[in-house]
Design a protein around this motif. Sequence first.
Motif, PDB file in Angstrom:
ATOM      1  N   UNK A  52     -32.869  85.898  18.527  1.00  0.00           N
ATOM      2  CA  UNK A  52     -31.553  85.918  17.888  1.00  0.00           C
ATOM      3  C   UNK A  52     -30.504  86.406  18.877  1.00  0.00           C
ATOM      4  N   UNK A  53     -29.279  85.899  18.693  1.00  0.00           N
ATOM      5  CA  UNK A  53     -28.167  86.277  19.555  1.00  0.00           C
ATOM      6  C   UNK A  53     -27.057  86.841  18.681  1.00  0.00           C
ATOM      7  N   UNK A  54     -26.587  88.033  19.034  1.00  0.00           N
ATOM      8  CA  UNK A  54     -25.489  88.657  18.294  1.00  0.00           C
ATOM      9  C   UNK A  54     -24.459  89.179  19.279  1.00  0.00           C
ATOM     10  N   UNK A  55     -23.292  89.569  18.759  1.00  0.00           N
ATOM     11  CA  UNK A  55     -22.195  90.037  19.603  1.00  0.00           C
ATOM     12  C   UNK A  55     -21.606  91.347  19.087  1.00  0.00           C
ATOM     13  N   UNK A  87     -19.824  91.319  27.699  1.00  0.00           N
ATOM     14  CA  UNK A  87     -18.928  90.216  27.359  1.00  0.00           C
ATOM     15  C   UNK A  87     -17.890  89.949  28.446  1.00  0.00           C
ATOM     16  N   UNK A  88     -17.652  90.924  29.315  1.00  0.00           N
ATOM     17  CA  UNK A  88     -16.661  90.732  30.371  1.00  0.00           C
ATOM     18  C   UNK A  88     -17.074  89.620  31.330  1.00  0.00           C
ATOM     19  N   UNK A  89     -18.334  89.230  31.330  1.00  0.00           N
ATOM     20  CA  UNK A  89     -18.808  88.142  32.197  1.00  0.00           C
ATOM     21  C   UNK A  89     -18.426  86.767  31.665  1.00  0.00           C
ATOM     22  N   UNK A  90     -18.007  86.703  30.404  1.00  0.00           N
ATOM     23  CA  UNK A  90     -17.737  85.429  29.741  1.00  0.00           C
ATOM     24  C   UNK A  90     -16.248  85.177  29.551  1.00  0.00           C
ATOM     25  N   UNK A  91     -15.923  83.902  29.367  1.00  0.00           N
ATOM     26  CA  UNK A  91     -14.616  83.488  28.889  1.00  0.00           C
ATOM     27  C   UNK A  91     -14.816  83.127  27.416  1.00  0.00           C
ATOM     28  N   UNK A  92     -13.903  83.502  26.552  1.00  0.00           N
ATOM     29  CA  UNK A  92     -14.039  83.177  25.131  1.00  0.00           C
ATOM     30  C   UNK A  92     -14.191  81.670  24.955  1.00  0.00           C
ATOM     31  N   UNK A  93     -15.058  81.293  24.031  1.00  0.00           N
ATOM     32  CA  UNK A  93     -15.257  79.874  23.738  1.00  0.00           C
ATOM     33  C   UNK A  93     -16.715  79.518  23.530  1.00  0.00           C
ATOM     34  N   UNK A  94     -16.986  78.226  23.560  1.00  0.00           N
ATOM     35  CA  UNK A  94     -18.290  77.666  23.231  1.00  0.00           C
ATOM     36  C   UNK A  94     -19.218  77.628  24.443  1.00  0.00           C
ATOM     37  N   UNK A 129     -26.395  77.171  20.182  1.00  0.00           N
ATOM     38  CA  UNK A 129     -24.952  77.137  20.441  1.00  0.00           C
ATOM     39  C   UNK A 129     -24.387  78.503  20.104  1.00  0.00           C
ATOM     40  N   UNK A 130     -23.496  79.006  20.956  1.00  0.00           N
ATOM     41  CA  UNK A 130     -22.898  80.315  20.757  1.00  0.00           C
ATOM     42  C   UNK A 130     -21.418  80.240  21.077  1.00  0.00           C
ATOM     43  N   UNK A 131     -20.597  80.828  20.214  1.00  0.00           N
ATOM     44  CA  UNK A 131     -19.168  80.949  20.488  1.00  0.00           C
ATOM     45  C   UNK A 131     -18.876  82.399  20.793  1.00  0.00           C
ATOM     46  N   UNK A 132     -18.411  82.662  22.018  1.00  0.00           N
ATOM     47  CA  UNK A 132     -18.050  84.021  22.426  1.00  0.00           C
ATOM     48  C   UNK A 132     -16.665  84.336  21.894  1.00  0.00           C
TER      49      UNK A 132
END
Length: 99
Positions: free
Chosen positions: A16-19, A69-76, A95-98
Amino acid sequence: VIDGKQNANNLSSPITISQPGESVVLTFPQEMREKQISGQLTFYRPSDSRKDISVPIKIDEAGQLLIEKTRFTSGLYKVKLQWSMNDRPYYQEQILTIN
């Protein structure tokens, strides 16, 4: 990949993936904790491959892998997990949306 997907489907639960907060957290099923696991986790950004992120799979004693999360750009992103445990291949996509 086909065998890996079948082996992943036979686990007690999917990864599972959570934020929560400032991290992306992957939680692995109970039977994978305290096992020797090797593999790669890739976050594919369909709109811009320069924003793809790839990290080795190293889970902690709680069965989790944390990525800031700082490693990512918001989005799909399309998350591709490919690993092996006890010489068996595993594969899972999600599929994950940050935010």
